[in-house]
Design a protein around this motif. Sequence first.
Motif, PDB file in Angstrom:
ATOM      1  N   PHE A  56       0.834  -1.202   0.000  1.00 16.72           N
ATOM      2  CA  PHE A  56       0.000   0.000   0.000  1.00 16.72           C
ATOM      3  C   PHE A  56       0.870   1.254   0.000  1.00 16.72           C
ATOM      4  O   PHE A  56       0.711   2.160  -0.825  1.00 16.72           O
ATOM      5  CB  PHE A  56      -0.893  -0.037   1.245  1.00 16.72           C
ATOM      6  CG  PHE A  56      -1.610   1.232   1.550  1.00 16.72           C
ATOM      7  CD1 PHE A  56      -2.612   1.699   0.715  1.00 16.72           C
ATOM      8  CD2 PHE A  56      -1.281   1.975   2.679  1.00 16.72           C
ATOM      9  CE1 PHE A  56      -3.282   2.871   1.006  1.00 16.72           C
ATOM     10  CE2 PHE A  56      -1.941   3.152   2.968  1.00 16.72           C
ATOM     11  CZ  PHE A  56      -2.937   3.603   2.129  1.00 16.72           C
ATOM     12  N   ARG A  57       1.822   1.257   0.918  1.00 17.81           N
ATOM     13  CA  ARG A  57       2.720   2.397   1.002  1.00 17.81           C
ATOM     14  C   ARG A  57       3.521   2.572  -0.280  1.00 17.81           C
ATOM     15  O   ARG A  57       3.678   3.677  -0.807  1.00 17.81           O
ATOM     16  CB  ARG A  57       3.677   2.188   2.186  1.00 17.81           C
ATOM     17  CG  ARG A  57       4.392   3.419   2.602  1.00 17.81           C
ATOM     18  CD  ARG A  57       5.286   3.162   3.803  1.00 17.81           C
ATOM     19  NE  ARG A  57       6.573   3.790   3.562  1.00 17.81           N
ATOM     20  CZ  ARG A  57       6.764   5.097   3.623  1.00 17.81           C
ATOM     21  NH1 ARG A  57       5.770   5.901   3.927  1.00 17.81           N
ATOM     22  NH2 ARG A  57       7.944   5.611   3.367  1.00 17.81           N
ATOM     23  N   GLY A  58       3.978   1.439  -0.790  1.00 19.78           N
ATOM     24  CA  GLY A  58       4.744   1.471  -2.035  1.00 19.78           C
ATOM     25  C   GLY A  58       3.918   2.027  -3.184  1.00 19.78           C
ATOM     26  O   GLY A  58       4.391   2.862  -3.965  1.00 19.78           O
ATOM     27  N   ALA A  59       2.676   1.588  -3.263  1.00 19.65           N
ATOM     28  CA  ALA A  59       1.824   2.033  -4.371  1.00 19.65           C
ATOM     29  C   ALA A  59       1.554   3.536  -4.274  1.00 19.65           C
ATOM     30  O   ALA A  59       1.541   4.249  -5.286  1.00 19.65           O
ATOM     31  CB  ALA A  59       0.509   1.259  -4.350  1.00 19.65           C
ATOM     32  N   LEU A  60       1.344   4.019  -3.050  1.00 14.37           N
ATOM     33  CA  LEU A  60       1.142   5.460  -2.869  1.00 14.37           C
ATOM     34  C   LEU A  60       2.382   6.231  -3.332  1.00 14.37           C
ATOM     35  O   LEU A  60       2.287   7.208  -4.085  1.00 14.37           O
ATOM     36  CB  LEU A  60       0.871   5.783  -1.393  1.00 14.37           C
ATOM     37  CG  LEU A  60      -0.555   5.649  -0.884  1.00 14.37           C
ATOM     38  CD1 LEU A  60      -0.599   5.916   0.610  1.00 14.37           C
ATOM     39  CD2 LEU A  60      -1.490   6.609  -1.613  1.00 14.37           C
TER      40      LEU A  60
END
Lengths: 311, 311
Positions: free
Chosen positions: B117-121
């Motif tokens: 999730f963090r990576g995608a953001l």
Amino acid sequence: MPYITTHEPNGETLYNIAAVERDTGLSKDTLRVWERRYGFPQPLRDNNDERLYPQDQLDKLRRIRHLMDHGQRPSKLIHLNAEELAQLMTRGAEYREPPAAVAEILRLLLAHDIEGFRGALLQQLMKQGLQRFVCDTVAHLNFWIGDAWLHGKLAIFDEHLYSEHLQNILRNAILEQPGRGGAPRFLLTTVPGEKHRIGLLMVEAMLCIEGAACVALGNETPIPDIRDGALALRADVVALSFSAAIPTQTALAGLQELRAVLPKEIAIWAGGGALGRCRKAPEGVTMLRSLEEIPSALANARDTNRALQAA
Amino acid sequence: MPYITTHEPNGETLYNIAAVERDTGLSKDTLRVWERRYGFPQPLRDNNDERLYPQDQLDKLRRIRHLMDHGQRPSKLIHLNAEELAQLMTRGAEYREPPAAVAEILRLLLAHDIEGFRGALLQQLMKQGLQRFVCDTVAHLNFWIGDAWLHGKLAIFDEHLYSEHLQNILRNAILEQPGRGGAPRFLLTTVPGEKHRIGLLMVEAMLCIEGAACVALGNETPIPDIRDGALALRADVVALSFSAAIPTQTALAGLQELRAVLPKEIAIWAGGGALGRCRKAPEGVTMLRSLEEIPSALANARDTNRALQAA
DNA sequence: GAGGTCATTTTGTCCTGGTCAGAACTCTAA
DNA sequence: TTAGAGTTCTGACCAGGACAAAATGACCTC
């Protein structure tokens, strides 16, 4: 919620009961009951017979609230004047005088030298390392900022400024830690009603720097959602922070409620000012009496965990 | 504040009125008045004749509150069931379907794949740049997360998780901007009652990336303290964010109150969901109808400022 | 001196059932 | 389409009473 403050022709500012509730954290019911019981506050009334609180009464209420947050009882405070209230604060405090570095940081904040303030914080962080910074500098700052406010040396917006910059610094420091995957995994949050974020960030910093895996949920997570979160994120420990602003009993109730809904394999750690005043932790809750204990508590938890794995 | 939730033998959870107020944002007075007027909610009573709200009534109240935050009126909502309430939300929305990237981020959040999730953001931020990221991705995420919650697909702790990570990302992005010293200087905050931080961070991001000097005061600064802060920090513009969760009228009252105490040389900018529904800004307040307008508003302000300097 | 028990005092929350101002809506006329 | 007037809706506030839970203090035991 029409928070109304009227500005009278004579320049006086008057606050309605909702504004006073918001600015003091004392409920409307409490304000009305104090008036009935103690005769203070004693607001004016508008045409519609609604309460209008003058500035000085609001100020006094805020001081009273601040002292109550530090364990005093209202009946002892309500008839004291501003000066007596300010003295009560410093007396019996565990801190006598801020260390030089803390005093310098405070000075920069009060001078609104934002760059200098931020720089001094960062410098102190680099000098002491994250853990000492959190345990010494930040803890002292929190105390002395409260004290300065009580003595009227510091405005609310200074506190906001402090909180905002410290948050940035701590969040950044935390992000820079690798946070290895190993157990135990921590879920950090506060119960509803606990708005203070700094305490939680301090704990997170102490844990992260030891390589613990932390997930922060932010503030004021309802109890059932803490449970759901702990299960979904496979946490081994739920860590909760309770500032002095929250009644001890509310904190304990929250802990018991959480303990009741959380599987017993998941540990609960709790700490903060609200719990300092109470003897022993509820069943199944590890109480941390100070930030300094965190590293050894973590080491214990890791040992236990390894023992479990081996078995 | 003894927020009590009792767990009945039959497994049902019951909430007292303070817990419902905290979880819904509806005041105790409002809850009692609705019961009297509309017959809903219709809580049980304990031995002491105090209200105990079952889970399903609390859930419905939260949905009603969410829709009221988007402009609906209580009498139209109070007798609808959960499904009808959920439909009301999507109908008439400005958003029909989340863009692919947003859908993917949502999917990762719902799967509790935090790293992903963090990576995608972060990836989306890099791809779009800060301004498009804030105006497109974050705005969509905010909407669809609210929608997912309303449909029961997403828990409160997911929202907390989202908010926490997005804050980290935005704060970090903002810190990396040099923030040159030139005028105009911005002071960013919200009025008391407005707890949403993301909106303010979005504004700050839009401004910082254009090189504006910003000082954030965090949330819920009392009006007099906003004035004190603006003067002490020599701000040229005070920027306020009002989420849809705050009544339009409260927002306007806050703006007028601030305008009354702030010297006229200091401009006020205001924006956010609460102001979307209202025609025109109060005298002396610049209303920003969307985040996209910020760069051009800033350019205007700079021109004006140069003209003043030259004169 | 630490700890436990019990009575008393303190304290804040909740209750009922009002009143009322201002916002939101509806209708009518220009 | 706008502007103004009338109506309905809505939530904030009030008084004053009841009561439970927390804190305190007195007394006792180990």
